[in-house]
Design an enzyme around this catalytic site. Structure first.
Site, PDB file in Angstrom:
ATOM      1  CG  ASP A   1      -1.959   0.994   1.315  1.00 29.26           C
ATOM      2  OD1 ASP A   1      -2.368   1.474   0.250  1.00 29.26           O
ATOM      3  OD2 ASP A   1      -2.416   1.317   2.435  1.00 29.26           O
TER       4      ASP A   1
ATOM      5  N   GLY B   1      -7.792   8.329   7.403  1.00 31.75           N
ATOM      6  CA  GLY B   1      -7.937   8.642   8.822  1.00 31.75           C
ATOM      7  C   GLY B   1      -9.371   8.721   9.313  1.00 31.75           C
TER       8      GLY B   1
HETATM    9  N1  PH4 Z   1      -4.743   3.357   3.352  1.00 36.75           N
HETATM   10  C1  PH4 Z   1      -4.067   3.085   4.620  1.00 36.75           C
HETATM   11  C2  PH4 Z   1      -2.761   3.853   4.768  1.00 36.75           C
HETATM   12  C3  PH4 Z   1      -2.065   3.512   6.062  1.00 36.75           C
HETATM   13  O1  PH4 Z   1       1.459   4.497   6.969  1.00 36.75           O
HETATM   14  P1  PH4 Z   1       0.146   3.898   7.365  1.00 36.75           P
HETATM   15  O2  PH4 Z   1       0.261   2.430   7.683  1.00 36.75           O
HETATM   16  O3  PH4 Z   1      -0.516   4.653   8.492  1.00 36.75           O
HETATM   17  O4  PH4 Z   1      -0.768   4.057   6.073  1.00 36.75           O
HETATM   18  O5  PH4 Z   1      -4.043   3.313   2.219  1.00 36.75           O
HETATM   19  C4  PH4 Z   1      -6.106   3.672   3.260  1.00 36.75           C
HETATM   20  O6  PH4 Z   1      -6.588   4.023   2.188  1.00 36.75           O
HETATM   21  C5  PH4 Z   1      -6.949   3.546   4.496  1.00 36.75           C
HETATM   22  O7  PH4 Z   1      -8.078   4.393   4.514  1.00 36.75           O
HETATM   23  P2  PH4 Z   1      -8.848   4.663   5.910  1.00 36.75           P
HETATM   24  O8  PH4 Z   1      -7.984   5.518   6.764  1.00 36.75           O
HETATM   25  O9  PH4 Z   1     -10.122   5.346   5.517  1.00 36.75           O
HETATM   26  O10 PH4 Z   1      -9.130   3.336   6.542  1.00 36.75           O
HETATM   27 ZN    ZN Z   2      -4.428   4.904   1.045  1.00 36.21          ZN
END
Ligand code: PH4
Ligand code: ZN
Length: 310
Positions: free
Chosen positions: A83, A182
């Site tokens: 991701d 978030g």
């Molecule tokens: N993501 C999650 C990104 C997470 O660095 P990290 O592990 O904090 O990154 O790609 C989403 O699209 C999640 O969406 P959401 O916050 O609405 O669940």
């Molecule tokens: Zn994302």
């Protein structure tokens, strides 16, 4: 069955009009809860890890746990996806480690540079049988270390989307239609630009569309966190009805991380408050894992429509 790419599951999703959940993982309980929900619902599923999740859990641990999940559920199509890959090196590391899909996120670059860098990743990944997701347009909010002010959020331009897909050969495209990462996605009413999604779908009908920042920020979970000592006021996400509409309107992959974080935290907080004497991690991680599983199963069955599509 081994880990699969997203190719076949996306083909089915576009043909039959449903979406596949992509759930962020960084520990064993999350992985188990998600694949158990997929097995319970007979649903295809995408597990995904961001580069910060990989830093946290270590790629070797993640891959071994994901391999174990595949062995436990041989009849469920499970893909492993990077991701928000920030650069070629991270994408290459994941391809080499056995991920079946990688995202290169070039959304912070200008159009031409995004195309050039995405193409490099596509060339390497395709040579190794791995599929690639790219991003065009900017999401508001915080993702990894990139902070885009809400006022700078740029919706995806449908004509650019068509050119981007043609010139990069990318397998799927993440678009910006108003979602953000978030727990604080909307100040007032939730609003997504379905008109833009429709236009994009007309221009690239055979390219699976991805929605990031698509957690519902489930009110019951936020309430549960707050009831048991948390402090998450005013959190708001994308309502189930909108995600369902996206699922039947050409979105093939829906990213969910925040709702899983809320479920895990709510489950743990409840045990801590109700039984302050508990200090065996299994005592609070087991109910937390169960709550994550219920949350994922609900999305597959009631929102995304991926139940019984394995
Ligand atoms: N993501 C999650 C990104 C997470 O660095 P990290 O592990 O904090 O990154 O790609 C989403 O699209 C999640 O969406 P959401 O916050 O609405 O669940
Ligand atoms: Zn994302």
């Amino acid at each position: 069955m081994a880990l699969v790419t997203t190719k076949e599951m996306f083909e089915k999703s576009m043909k039959e009009g449903f979406a596949i959940g992509a759930f962020n993982v960084n520990n064993m309980e999350l992985i188990q809860a998600i694949v158990d929900a997929a097995a319970e619902q007979n649903s295809p599923v995408i597990l995904q890890a961001s580069s910060s999740a990989i830093k946290y859990a270590k790629i070797n641990y993640l891959m071994k746990m994901v391999e174990a999940a595949v062995e436990e559920h041989p009849n469920i199509p499970i893909a492993m996806h990077l991701d928000h890959g920030p650069d070629f090196e991270t994408c290459k590391m994941c391809v080499d480690a056995g991920f079946t899909s990688v995202m290169f996120d070039g959304s912070k670059y200008d159009f031409e540079e995004n195309i050039r860098l995405t193409k490099e990743v596509v060339d390497y990944a395709h040579a190794h049988g791995v599929v690639v997701e790219a991003e065009l347009g900017k999401l508001a909010g915080i993702e990894d270390d990139v902070n885009v002010a809400a006022s700078d959020a740029i919706y995806t331009d449908p004509a650019q989307a068509e050119e981007f897909v043609r010139r990069t050969g990318v397998d799927s495209l993440a678009i910006a239609i108003g979602t953000s990462h978030g727990a604080y996605k909307f100040k007032g009413e939730a609003k997504l630009r379905f008109d833009i999604l429709k236009e994009i779908k007309i221009r690239i009908p055979n390219t699976p569309i991805v929605l990031h920042g698509a957690s519902t920020v489930i009110p019951e979970l936020v309430e549960m966190c707050n009831k048991y000592g948390g402090n998450i006021p005013g959190a708001k996400g994308v309502p189930d009805e909108m995600l369902h509409e996206a699922s039947v309107s050409g979105v093939s992959k829906i990213n969910v991380d925040t709702d899983l974080r809320l479920a895990m935290t709510a489950g743990i907080r409840k045990v801590f408050v109700e039984d302050p004497s508990a200090f065996d991690p299994r005592k609070y991680l087991k109910p937390a894992r169960e709550l994550i599983q219920q949350t994922v199963a609900h999305k597959m069955k009631d929102v995304f429509g991926s139940a019984n599509k394995a």
